[in-house]
Scaffold this active site. Structure first.
Site, short mmCIF file in Angstrom:
data_model
loop_
_atom_site.label_atom_id
_atom_site.label_comp_id
_atom_site.label_asym_id
_atom_site.label_seq_id
_atom_site.Cartn_x
_atom_site.Cartn_y
_atom_site.Cartn_z
N ASN A 21 7.81 53.24 -53.65
CA ASN A 21 6.90 51.51 -53.50
C ASN A 21 6.43 51.30 -54.80
OD1 ASN A 21 8.57 51.97 -50.89
ND2 ASN A 21 6.63 52.63 -49.59
N ARG B 220 15.38 46.08 -47.47
CA ARG B 220 14.79 45.51 -46.97
C ARG B 220 13.78 45.45 -48.29
NH1 ARG B 220 11.28 44.33 -44.38
NH2 ARG B 220 11.63 42.99 -42.91
N ASP C 163 3.17 55.85 -43.16
CA ASP C 163 4.94 56.88 -44.32
C ASP C 163 4.42 58.97 -44.13
OD1 ASP C 163 5.91 54.38 -44.63
OD2 ASP C 163 5.75 54.09 -46.90
N ILE D 9 0.20 50.53 -37.89
CA ILE D 9 0.96 49.33 -38.88
C ILE D 9 2.54 49.16 -38.16
CG2 ILE D 9 2.03 49.80 -41.12
CD1 ILE D 9 -1.24 49.89 -40.93
N1 EPU Z 1 3.84 42.11 -41.29
C1 EPU Z 1 4.06 41.35 -40.80
N2 EPU Z 1 4.56 39.56 -40.77
C2 EPU Z 1 4.68 39.66 -42.09
C3 EPU Z 1 4.75 41.30 -43.16
C4 EPU Z 1 4.01 42.41 -42.67
O1 EPU Z 1 4.02 40.63 -39.22
O2 EPU Z 1 5.23 39.19 -43.44
C5 EPU Z 1 4.12 43.33 -40.28
C6 EPU Z 1 4.94 45.00 -40.14
O3 EPU Z 1 6.06 43.64 -39.25
C7 EPU Z 1 4.02 45.80 -40.33
C8 EPU Z 1 2.80 45.70 -41.37
O4 EPU Z 1 2.64 44.51 -41.10
O5 EPU Z 1 3.39 45.84 -39.03
C9 EPU Z 1 2.17 45.85 -42.63
O6 EPU Z 1 4.25 45.76 -42.82
P1 EPU Z 1 3.81 45.23 -44.72
O7 EPU Z 1 4.49 43.71 -45.00
O8 EPU Z 1 2.65 46.34 -45.32
O9 EPU Z 1 5.07 46.57 -44.86
P2 EPU Z 1 6.36 46.48 -46.59
O10 EPU Z 1 6.12 45.97 -47.49
O11 EPU Z 1 7.63 45.82 -45.74
C10 EPU Z 1 5.76 48.73 -47.17
C11 EPU Z 1 6.54 49.94 -47.99
C12 EPU Z 1 6.62 51.10 -46.55
C13 EPU Z 1 5.44 51.12 -45.10
C14 EPU Z 1 4.45 50.13 -45.90
C15 EPU Z 1 3.05 50.14 -44.78
C16 EPU Z 1 7.88 48.97 -49.74
C17 EPU Z 1 8.98 48.82 -50.75
N3 EPU Z 1 7.93 49.76 -48.15
O12 EPU Z 1 6.54 48.15 -46.32
O13 EPU Z 1 7.44 52.41 -47.02
O14 EPU Z 1 5.41 51.55 -44.16
O15 EPU Z 1 4.38 48.78 -46.31
O16 EPU Z 1 2.63 51.31 -45.95
O17 EPU Z 1 6.56 49.47 -50.51
C18 EPU Z 1 7.88 53.99 -46.42
O18 EPU Z 1 8.26 54.45 -47.74
O19 EPU Z 1 9.23 54.73 -45.95
C19 EPU Z 1 8.31 52.66 -46.02
C20 EPU Z 1 8.79 51.91 -44.80
#
Ligand code: EPU
Length: 434
Positions: free
Chosen positions: A23, A92, A310, A332
Site C-alpha cells: 500500500n 481499485r 487490514d 473502517i
Molecule cells: N471513504 C469514503 N469516501 C472516500 C474515500 C474513502 O467514504 O472518498 C471511506 C471508505 O469507504 C472507507 C474509509 O473511508 O470506509 C477508508 O477508506 P480509504 O480511502 O482510507 O481506503 P483506501 O485508500 O481505498 C487503503 C488501502 C486499503 C486499506 C484502507 C484503510 C491501499 C491501496 N489500500 O484503501 O488496503 O484497507 O486504506 O486503511 O492503500 C488491503 O491492503 O487489503 C486494503 C484493502
C-alpha cells in the site's frame, strides 16, 4: 487456478524478512508520473498488484524498466490523460494515478472505480478535494473528466464518516505538489504509507510540511525531478507473520519491519496474552510457545495509529481460538467480515452483530475446504488452516497473491506443511466450482 493445501498443527519457528509495503508502493509508483525524469523505486514487492500498477504506468505512456530484483525505473516522458475502465475495475488502487495526472497534465479522464467485496468504497472525498482546488469534474457514463487548468492551492478538510482516506490523501497531496499556491489538508491520513509518499515527493522537490500529521501543507512548485526511493516495509505482512507464530504456538521473529508502525497491533497481541519481545526498532519476536493463557479482547479498527483494518481478519482467526468472548468492531469497513462464514466452516463460533463480530473462542478448529474472498480474508483462512487439525484447502488464492509475496514458501520455511497446488489436484468432492 491455484489452491493452497495446508496440513495444520505444526508450530512455526524461525525468522521472516518483511518485504516492501504494497500500500506504499502503489501510490509511490503513481508518483513517478509527476516528472519526466527517471525515478527509481527499490524494495517493490513482487505482487500481482505492483505488476498491475506498472502496467497502468505503461498504459499512461511511461517507460518502465526492471533493475534486478524488486527494483524498477520509471520514466514518464509524454503521458496521455485517459485511464480505461478495464484497468481501474481490476484494481481499485489504480485511482492513485488521478492526482498525479491532474498535477502533471492539468487534466485526466478516469473512471469511477465502483464498489468491491469489502464495502462500497466511494471516492467522494477525492472528488471533493480536487473540486476545492478548483478542478472541474464532469461525470459522463461512469467516466470522470477532470479539468485542472484553473486549479489553485486551497483549504481542504478531507475527513469523512469513517475518518480520513488513505488513497484520497495520496491523490490530493500529489495534485497539490504542482498546483500554484498553498494547499492545506486537514484530517489527512496519517498511515505510514502516506508518510512514505510525502518523503518521496519531497525528494522530487515538492514542498510539504506536517508529514505524518493530520495537517499537511503543500506549496505548489513548477516542476518536480526524478529521485531514488526505497519502499517502507509492509506492516500488514509483518503483523500477519507474527500472528502465524501466535496461532500455532510457535516462535517467530519478524525482521526488517518498522516496529513503530505496529504499535496498536502489538498492544493487542500483548493484551491477548501473547509474549512479545521487541528486539530492535526493526525486529520483533512472538513467543506463541510461551503462552500460558490466551485472554479474550476487544478490538476496534481505526485509522492509523489505531488498530489497522487490514489486520482485522487475521486477528479474528486467532481470537477464534482464544477462550472467552472477544469483540471485533470494524470502524473502517463495517461489512468486512467475509472471512467469518468460512471460519464457521472450520468450527469457529462467531456471530456478526452490525459492525461487530462476537467471537466465542473454541478449543480447536478443524480443516475444511474454504473460499478466499479478498486479500486479508484469505490470509485469515491460511492462519486458521495452520492451527486447525487436518487439511484446509484455500481456494481462489489469487487474492492472496495480490498482497503476500511467496507466502506459502515463507510459511514452509518456518515449518508449515503448506503446498500450492492446482485446483484439479483437490479431491473432487471438496472442490467448489467457481
Ligand atoms: N471513504 C469514503 N469516501 C472516500 C474515500 C474513502 O467514504 O472518498 C471511506 C471508505 O469507504 C472507507 C474509509 O473511508 O470506509 C477508508 O477508506 P480509504 O480511502 O482510507 O481506503 P483506501 O485508500 O481505498 C487503503 C488501502 C486499503 C486499506 C484502507 C484503510 C491501499 C491501496 N489500500 O484503501 O488496503 O484497507 O486504506 O486503511 O492503500 C488491503 O491492503 O487489503 C486494503 C484493502
Amino acid at each position: 487456478m491455484d489452491v493452497l493445501r495446508i496440513r495444520g498443527g505444526n508450530a512455526l519457528h524461525g525468522e521472516v524478512f518483511v518485504g516492501g509495503a504494497k500500500n506504499a508502493c502503489l501510490p509511490l509508483l503513481a508518483a513517478t508520473l509527476l516528472t519526466d525524469e527517471p525515478c527509481v523505486l527499490r524494495n517493490v514487492p513482487d505482487l500481482s498488484d505492483s505488476r498491475f500498477m506498472l502496467e497502468i504506468l505503461r498504459h499512461q505512456g511511461a517507460l518502465v524498466e526492471p533493475l534486478g530484483a524488486n527494483a524498477w525505473r520509471v520514466t514518464a516522458g509524454t503521458l496521455q490523460p485517459k485511464t480505461p475502465y478495464e484497468l481501474v475495475r481490476k484494481m481499485r488502487a489504480s485511482i492513485c494515478v488521478m492526482g498525479a495526472l491532474v498535477a502533471r497534465l492539468k487534466r485526466a479522464e478516469i473512471p469511477l472505480p465502483g464498489g468491491c467485496v469489502i464495502g462500497q468504497r466511494p471516492i467522494d472525498l477525492h472528488v471533493k478535494g480536487l473540486r476545492k482546488l478548483g478542478c472541474t469534474i464532469e461525470n459522463r457514463a461512469g467516466m470522470m473528466r477532470i479539468d485542472a487548468s484553473r486549479a489553485r492551492g486551497a483549504y481542504v478538510f478531507l475527513g469523512g464518516r469513517y475518518g480520513s482516506t488513505v488513497t484520497g490523501t495520496a491523490n490530493l497531496v500529489m495534485a497539490a505538489t504542482l498546483t500554484p499556491g498553498v494547499t492545506r489538508i486537514d484530517s489527512a491520513a496519517c498511515e505510514p504509507e502516506i508518510g512514505d509518499l510525502c518523503r518521496m515527493l519531497v525528494k522530487m522537490g515538492a514542498k510539504i510540511s506536517g508529514v505524518g500529521s493530520p495537517t499537511l501543507l503543500v506549496e505548489g512548485v513548477e516542476k518536480l525531478s526524478g529521485c531514488e526511493h526505497v519502499v517502507i516495509p509492509d506492516r500488514i505482512e509483518a503483523g500477519t507473520h507474527l500472528l502465524c507464530g501466535a496461532i500455532t504456538r510457535g516462535d517467530v521473529t519478524v525482521r526488517g519491519a518498522v516496529t513503530e508502525h505496529l504499535g496498536a497491533f502489538l498492544d493487542k497481541l500483548d493484551e491477548a496474552g501473547v509474549p512479545i519481545e521487541t528486539l530492535s526498532p526493526t525486529a520483533v519476536r512472538v513467543r506463541g510457545d510461551l503462552v500460558k493463557d490466551f485472554r479474550p479482547i476487544d478490538i476496534v479498527t481505526l485509522p492509523h495509529p489505531g488498530f489497522p483494518t487490514d489486520l482485522q481478519a487475521q486477528f479474528t482467526a486467532l481470537l477464534a481460538l482464544v477462550p472467552g468472548i472477544s469483540i471485533v468492531t470494524e470502524r473502517i469497513y463495517p461489512n468486512r467480515f467475509m472471512h467469518v462464514p468460512e471460519l464457521l466452516r472450520m468450527g469457529a463460533d462467531i456471530a456478526i452483530e452490525g459492525p461487530s463480530a462476537i467471537v466465542k473462542g473454541v478449543p480447536a478448529l478443524s480443516g475444511a475446504p474454504v473460499m478466499a474472498s479478498d486479500l486479508r480474508a484469505s490470509a485469515a483462512l491460511v492462519l486458521a488452516g495452520l492451527a486447525a487439525s487436518g487439511e484446509t484447502w484455500v481456494q481462489r488464492i489469487y487474492h492472496l497473491d495480490r498482497g503476500y509475496e511467496k507466502f506459502e514458501r515463507r510459511l514452509a520455511a518456518l515449518g508449515a506443511d503448506v503446498a500450492r497446488l492446482r485446483q484439479e489436484d483437490m479431491p473432487s468432492e471438496l472442490r467448489s466450482e467457481a
